[in-house]
Design an enzyme around this catalytic site. Structure first.
Site, short mmCIF file in Angstrom:
data_model
loop_
_atom_site.label_atom_id
_atom_site.label_comp_id
_atom_site.label_asym_id
_atom_site.label_seq_id
_atom_site.Cartn_x
_atom_site.Cartn_y
_atom_site.Cartn_z
N ARG A 365 32.48 -12.19 34.72
CA ARG A 365 31.37 -11.47 34.08
C ARG A 365 31.87 -10.25 33.32
O ARG A 365 31.41 -9.94 32.23
CB ARG A 365 30.29 -11.11 35.10
CG ARG A 365 30.58 -9.92 35.99
CD ARG A 365 29.29 -9.29 36.54
NE ARG A 365 28.79 -9.96 37.72
CZ ARG A 365 29.11 -9.61 38.98
NH1 ARG A 365 29.97 -8.64 39.20
NH2 ARG A 365 28.57 -10.23 40.00
N HIS A 414 28.29 -15.45 43.62
CA HIS A 414 27.48 -14.60 42.73
C HIS A 414 26.67 -15.47 41.78
O HIS A 414 27.21 -16.41 41.18
CB HIS A 414 28.38 -13.65 41.94
CG HIS A 414 29.05 -12.64 42.79
ND1 HIS A 414 30.20 -12.91 43.49
CD2 HIS A 414 28.72 -11.37 43.08
CE1 HIS A 414 30.56 -11.84 44.18
NE2 HIS A 414 29.66 -10.88 43.96
N ASN A 481 25.01 -6.84 40.58
CA ASN A 481 25.27 -5.84 41.60
C ASN A 481 25.98 -6.51 42.78
O ASN A 481 25.37 -7.20 43.59
CB ASN A 481 23.93 -5.22 42.04
CG ASN A 481 24.13 -4.03 42.94
OD1 ASN A 481 25.07 -3.99 43.73
ND2 ASN A 481 23.24 -3.06 42.83
N ASP A 482 27.29 -6.27 42.85
CA ASP A 482 28.11 -6.92 43.89
C ASP A 482 27.73 -6.50 45.30
O ASP A 482 28.15 -7.15 46.26
CB ASP A 482 29.58 -6.52 43.69
CG ASP A 482 30.20 -7.18 42.48
OD1 ASP A 482 29.79 -8.30 42.14
OD2 ASP A 482 31.11 -6.57 41.88
N THR A 483 27.00 -5.43 45.43
CA THR A 483 26.77 -4.88 46.77
C THR A 483 25.43 -5.31 47.36
O THR A 483 25.09 -4.93 48.47
CB THR A 483 26.86 -3.35 46.75
OG1 THR A 483 25.81 -2.85 45.93
CG2 THR A 483 28.21 -2.89 46.22
#
Ligand code: GLC
Length: 790
Positions: A365, A414, A481-483
């Protein structure tokens, strides 16, 4: 405190106080050879990959900061006094030093004991090496005899193995000096090419020889760190320099370094120049290539190579130039934002003061987004990158979350990754008009050669097969948002932001396919898009803003009844970008952003911060409040907040947001990171260190800010049809001017704003003739456009 400022022309950042709160770095590199360089000569060098091809060591986050580096020490033979040509490592006489970061080069200046010096660090465009061009001048009225020591610490190959397996790894080093070539050579007879630390012992050696040489005659040399630095010492006070003696012994074991000692005598007032060169050679052709190590002893060639680097960057910047009534912003739009965006595209999130280059490769990404920054000046590079991205995709449309470009990569859950591909491809075609790219073929990771168009369809199919019970994308292990990584447990949960992002990407695809009459899958894509869009409207509106997600158990996140994470920025800006919702909703949502997320340091990514761990949401709740994704001013989504305001035609508010986040706005003792580039985040008012920035340089902020400032604020935006002119500016601006290349034509665009409006094009003249729409396309070399707003 002030540590530096831009030069008058904005092309250099001059650091006058080199004791900055964090290392303030620059990048010098070409397509193969990369090096960071800080104002104190702290530096990492690598060949192609910072993981597999690390040339020199850098001890990240150690004490003292920013070691080791590319050091040159001088020693006065008579007094025994010695110092480095960068303030660190010797750390003497701080005020005697200055540093200048420019495009593709860094100059470190000093004046110690009346010996003035300039070390220019750069990487030529076409050689796998870095040059340190040194000028010394004796400003004393007496002659001086100097010893010169240059120093690097080698890693030689796989950076992770060098770190975690030092006790074994150092049995494979080979460092020797070749007198005839005046050059030290270093390599490793063992090499790991896996991306992880591994017990698999590969039966091969590092495929490069590193070399280190000087245009001065090397009198003595050193190959082992312990012999150069000594025990219980560090780079501040190397024992060998104090003794004035290098062992001149080769080594096949231990911590490999390169240490070269030469001598120079300078008469009173005399100036001398020399070069130090660090580089790599291909091992397979070593015997043939090694005589080339002395090539840059010729200072004229050095100057020629430097001029080529300057010309390269001049050309890069020449594709777009703005003249706006705001000098501060202009420096970023014309130079530093463009520069950072290009560096981020070339380097990726793998080498900086923050990223060590061992944990991950290029993000799918991130890379897709970085690609948009090269479109204007180097569309060919963008195209190659699109091909590379295509090769990271499986035939079902899933992609590697991050990859190394050599077939290695990692998949994760993801949900947004592959959709970014649509952005890269559509933006590329809008800029270039090169629709033929759609029929170019690249191989899927697990399948046959297929066209880019088929890759796009695969992405759409993948997206359509991963919708949850509200017809919104299943959250999986995170979205942009990876978190937000454990919302909904194993498979459940749905992302409202991703839904908007899908709609935006599908809108782009529909626009592309409609423009070029490619209708094979058009209806299907429109149907999918509308299904998601309607679901957003039906399920995700919370009264004053859009929610962020549904957890697996159906609870909402980013809703007014949440205590923490009540509102998130992304769904509000992407509702606008994706054109979901009616104007009333969009205005309400973005006004809620202003009301609940805007602070003195900018708009927060969400608020209030999470202060209790919630394993059903994930990492964001484990992170300290006010930093990173937990309610910091996260600069990358911030840019979309500006874009949304532009789409809503609120120029004053968009510009207010834009100005707030320029990196040189906050006092450097608070901000800490470089004031000439954007950072990943700025700590928000929810933490005592509010205003502190982190993760500078390598952030998607760079590409997006470049795009949004030029294309949405100044409003000069490529479309399939031509160049759209639709400024959304602060009403106080009376005029501005932009020069921009677009499909081989130079557009010279003058915008006047006599009535001080925020948006709206009243009249437009192309080459003096009245024009009835604000999309221009001219086939001449130069096109003059005059726009009157109102
Ligand atoms: C980092 C990652 C990026 C991600 C962002 C938000 O910047 O590089 O891919 O989208 O964090 O989690």
């Amino acid at each position: 405190m002030k540590y530096g400022s831009f030069s008058n022309d904005g092309r250099e950042y001059i650091i006058t106080n080199v004791a900055t709160p964090k290392p303030w770095i620059n990048y010098i590199y070409n397509k193969n050879y990369f090096s960071t360089i800080s104002q104190n000569a702290g530096s990492i060098s690598y060949y192609k990959s910072p993981l597999h091809g690390r040339i020199t060591r850098y001890r990240i986050n150690d004490v003292p900061y920013d070691r080791p580096g590319k050091y040159i020490y001088l020693k006065d033979k008579k007094t025994g006094d010695y110092w480095s040509l960068s303030w660190q490592p010797t750390g003497k006489c701080k005020d005697c030093y200055k540093a200048i970061h420019g495009f593709g080069y860094t100059k470190l200046l000093s004046n110690v004991n009346n010996i003035s010096s300039e070390v220019l660090y750069f990487v030529p465009l076409n050689d796998d090496l870095e040059i340190w061009r040194v000028t010394l001048e004796n400003k004393n009225d007496f002659d001086i005899e100097l010893e010169i020591y240059s120093y690097v610490e080698f890693a030689l190959g796989h950076a992770l193995i060098d770190l975690i397996n030092q006790c074994d790894d150092q049995h494979f080093n080979r460092v020797y000096f070749e007198r005839d070539l005046n050059t030290l050579f270093a390599t490793k007879t063992y090499w790991v090419t896996q991306n992880m630390g591994t017990q698999q012992q590969e039966n091969q050696e590092w495929d490069r020889w590193a070399f280190f040489t000087s245009s001065l005659t090397v009198k003595e040399y050193e190959t082992l760190r312990e012999r150069f630095i000594g025990v219980f010492r560090n780079e501040n006070n190397p024992e060998a320099i104090e003794k004035g003696l290098l062992s001149s012994k080769d080594t096949d074991f231990g911590n490999a370094i390169g240490g070269l000692k030469s001598e120079i005598n300078l008469k009173a007032g005399e100036k001398k120049e020399f070069v130090i060169i660090l580089g790599v050679l291909e091992k397979a052709r070593f015997d043939k290539l090694k005589n080339s190590v002395t090539k840059y002893y010729d200072i004229n060639l050095v100057d020629k190579a430097y001029a080529e680097v300057l010309a390269y960057w001049d050309n890069w910047f020449s594709h777009i130039k703005v003249d706006i009534p705001d000098r501060d912003a202009q420096v970023f739009m014309n130079y530093w934002n463009q520069y950072q965006a290009k560096v981020a595209f070339d380097v990726g999130r793998v080498a900086s003061f923050y990223y060590w280059g061992i944990g991950r490769g290029f993000g799918f990404r991130d890379t897709s987004q970085d690609t948009i920054a090269t479109l204007i000046a180097e569309p060919q590079k963008a195209k190659e990158r699109i091909f590379l991205l295509s090769r990271q995709m499986f035939k079902n449309g899933k992609v590697y979350h991050h990859f190394y470009g050599d077939g290695q990569g990692e998949t994760t859950g993801h949900n947004d990754d592959s959709l970014w591909y649509i952005l890269a491809v559509t933006e590329y075609i809008k800029e270039t008009g090169d629709k033929d790219i759609l029929y170019h073929k690249e191989k899927f990771l697990d399948g046959k050669e297929s066209t880019i168009l088929e890759h796009l369809y695969a992405v759409v199919k993948y997206a359509s097969e991963h919708l949850g019970k509200h017809n919104l994308p299943i959250f999986g292990r995170g979205d942009w948002n990876d978190t937000l990584d454990y919302i909904g447990g194993e498979e459940g949960g749905e992302s409202v932001w991703s839904a908007m992002f899908y709609v935006a990407m599908l809108n782009s695809l529909v626009e592309l396919l409609s423009f070029y009459d490619i209708d094979e899958k058009l209806d299907e894509i429109i149907e999918l898009r509308d299904k998601i869009k309607n679901s957003i409207e039906e399920y995700a509106w919370d009264g004053n803003w859009y929610i962020r997600a549904f957890k697996g158990n159906g609870e909402k996140l980013g809703a007014s009844n949440n205590e923490a994470g009540k509102i998130f920025l992304n769904p509000q800006s992407w509702a606008v970008i994706a054109s979901v919702g009616n104007r009333e909703r969009l205005l309400k949502a973005t006004d809620s952003v202003k009301e609940l997320l805007d602070t003195d340091y900018g708009i927060k990514i969400c608020a209030p911060a999470f202060r209790e761990i919630d394993p059903e949401i994930g990492l964001v709740t484990r992170c300290v409040a006010g930093k990173k994704e937990n309610a910091a001013v996260f600069c990358h989504p911030y840019t979309w907040g500006i874009m949304a305001e532009c789409i809503l035609k609120r120029g004053n508010r968009a510009y207010e947001y834009y100005k707030k986040i320029l990196p040189n706005r906050i006092d450097s003792d608070i901000f800490q990171a470089e004031p000439y580039v954007f950072s990943q985040y700025i700590t928000s008012d929810e933490h005592p260190t509010a205003g502190m920035a982190s993760h500078s340089w390598q952030t998607g902020t760079a590409a997006w800010m470049f795009k949004i400032s030029i294309e949405y604020i100044l409003g000069i935006r490529p479309t399939y049809e031509g160049l759209l002119i639709d400024p959304v500016i602060p009403s106080e601006w009376g005029q501005f001017y932009v020069e921009r290349f677009f499909r081989n034509t130079l557009y010279k665009i003058t915008v006047e704003n006599p009535n001080h409006v925020e948006s709206g094009v009243k009249e437009i003249y192309v080459n003096g003739k009245h024009f009835d729409k604000n999309v221009v396309h001219d086939y001449n070399k130069v096109c003059e456009v005059k726009v009157v707003m109102g």
